[in-house]
Design a protein around this motif. Structure first.
Motif, mmCIF file in Angstrom:
data_model
loop_
_atom_site.group_PDB
_atom_site.id
_atom_site.type_symbol
_atom_site.label_atom_id
_atom_site.label_comp_id
_atom_site.label_asym_id
_atom_site.label_seq_id
_atom_site.Cartn_x
_atom_site.Cartn_y
_atom_site.Cartn_z
ATOM 1 N N LEU A 116 -4.915 -4.072 -0.900
ATOM 2 C CA LEU A 116 -5.182 -3.235 -2.070
ATOM 3 C C LEU A 116 -6.566 -3.589 -2.602
ATOM 4 C CD1 LEU A 116 -1.772 -3.355 -3.968
ATOM 5 C CD2 LEU A 116 -2.590 -1.628 -2.387
ATOM 6 N N LYS A 117 -7.500 -2.685 -2.483
ATOM 7 C CA LYS A 117 -8.905 -2.989 -2.742
ATOM 8 C C LYS A 117 -9.331 -2.802 -4.197
ATOM 9 C CE LYS A 117 -9.521 -4.002 1.559
ATOM 10 N NZ LYS A 117 -9.617 -5.417 1.952
ATOM 11 N N THR A 118 -8.579 -2.033 -4.966
ATOM 12 C CA THR A 118 -9.017 -1.747 -6.329
ATOM 13 C C THR A 118 -7.945 -2.141 -7.344
ATOM 14 O OG1 THR A 118 -8.106 0.508 -6.427
ATOM 15 C CG2 THR A 118 -10.303 0.238 -5.439
ATOM 16 N N GLN A 119 -8.381 -2.354 -8.583
ATOM 17 C CA GLN A 119 -7.452 -2.659 -9.667
ATOM 18 C C GLN A 119 -6.513 -1.485 -9.922
ATOM 19 O OE1 GLN A 119 -7.797 -6.167 -9.794
ATOM 20 N NE2 GLN A 119 -7.075 -5.655 -11.863
ATOM 21 N N LYS A 120 -7.012 -0.286 -9.688
ATOM 22 C CA LYS A 120 -6.181 0.906 -9.880
ATOM 23 C C LYS A 120 -4.992 0.877 -8.931
ATOM 24 C CE LYS A 120 -6.322 5.972 -9.854
ATOM 25 N NZ LYS A 120 -7.162 7.179 -9.638
ATOM 26 N N ASP A 121 -5.244 0.505 -7.677
ATOM 27 C CA ASP A 121 -4.154 0.423 -6.702
ATOM 28 C C ASP A 121 -3.108 -0.592 -7.149
ATOM 29 O OD1 ASP A 121 -5.352 2.282 -5.034
ATOM 30 O OD2 ASP A 121 -6.435 0.763 -3.880
ATOM 31 N N ARG A 122 -3.555 -1.737 -7.667
ATOM 32 C CA ARG A 122 -2.626 -2.773 -8.102
ATOM 33 C C ARG A 122 -1.868 -2.343 -9.362
ATOM 34 N NH1 ARG A 122 -4.741 -8.704 -6.440
ATOM 35 N NH2 ARG A 122 -5.822 -8.114 -4.523
ATOM 36 N N ARG A 154 0.820 -1.211 0.000
ATOM 37 C CA ARG A 154 0.000 0.000 0.000
ATOM 38 C C ARG A 154 0.853 1.259 0.000
ATOM 39 N NH1 ARG A 154 -2.990 -1.205 5.458
ATOM 40 N NH2 ARG A 154 -0.774 -1.555 5.902
#
Length: 224
Positions: A166-172, A135
């Motif tokens: 990491l909750k979203t694809q954007k974060d990944r 994160r």
């Protein structure tokens, strides 16, 4: 043969708080082969070690910066199909966390001395594993550590832990974009892994990479 890290095979050997103790250890060990874990305080380093080597191997704490020693263990590899234990004694080093602001100047100085002694003493048969929080990757303290580590002829694996947070694809996607830049900035990084020690995500290929390194290091030493 398909060797694996033998579960719960770790044996605590030493807790070094002084640089002189580390020097004596490396002077007494010929070609130690193993893995050393390091990372910022509170990135889940101890949880990762326990997930890889067995529960209660490393002490976990809710207080960042608590561990200020180099904790040293031995562990085994084994082949579950042949029920064969690898004859080599492998070493596990749990290094104290870096980058924690709320430690005294004396403790910080001792960390510098311990780490300088450790990284000066270890050879290429010890793989450094730098654990970071997925994160909050590549923080100032991480960059400072990598610039410091670049002074030594060592190779490093980078493990981004807490992937499950990491909750979203954007974060990944943001994390994935870091890979080529980190590889460019730090030539000593050999592989990068995205994992969750708590949920087990990404651990099987990470374990396999570590075991491959250990066996290759052992083979190199045997053929010298």
């Amino acid at each position: 043969m398909a060797f694996q890290i033998r579960p719960a095979s770790t044996n605590f050997r030493y807790g070094f708080s002084e640089a002189s103790q580390l020097r004596d250890f490396f002077d007494g060990e010929v070609n130690p082969i193993g893995i050393a874990f390091t990372g910022r305080s509170n990135v889940g380093k101890s949880t990762l070690i326990n997930a890889l080597f067995g529960k209660q191997t490393a002490r976990t704490s809710k207080t960042p910066g608590r561990t200020r020693e180099v904790n040293v263990f031995t562990f085994e590899l084994f082949d579950p199909d042949l029920k064969e234990v690898h004859p080599t004694k492998f070493w596990l080093f749990d290094l104290p966390g870096y980058g924690h602001a709320q430690v005294s100047k004396e403790m910080s100085k001792n960390w510098d001395e311990l780490m300088t002694t450790f990284f000066t003493s270890v050879k290429e048969a010890i793989r450094i594993v730098n654990v970071q929080d997925a994160r909050h990757p590549d923080q100032d303290a991480d960059r400072q550590f990598h610039h410091w580590l670049s002074r030594y002829p060592l190779r490093c694996s980078l493990a981004f832990n807490k992937l499950d947070k990491l909750k979203t694809q954007k974060d990944r996607a943001v994390l994935n974009k870091l890979k080529p830049q980190l590889s460019k900035d730090y030539a000593f990084i050999r592989d990068i892994h995205f994992i969750s020690a708590e949920k087990g995500q990404g651990l099987p290929p990470f374990k396999s990479a570590l075991v491959s390194f250990l066996l290759e290091a052992q083979a190199r030493i045997e053929h010298k």
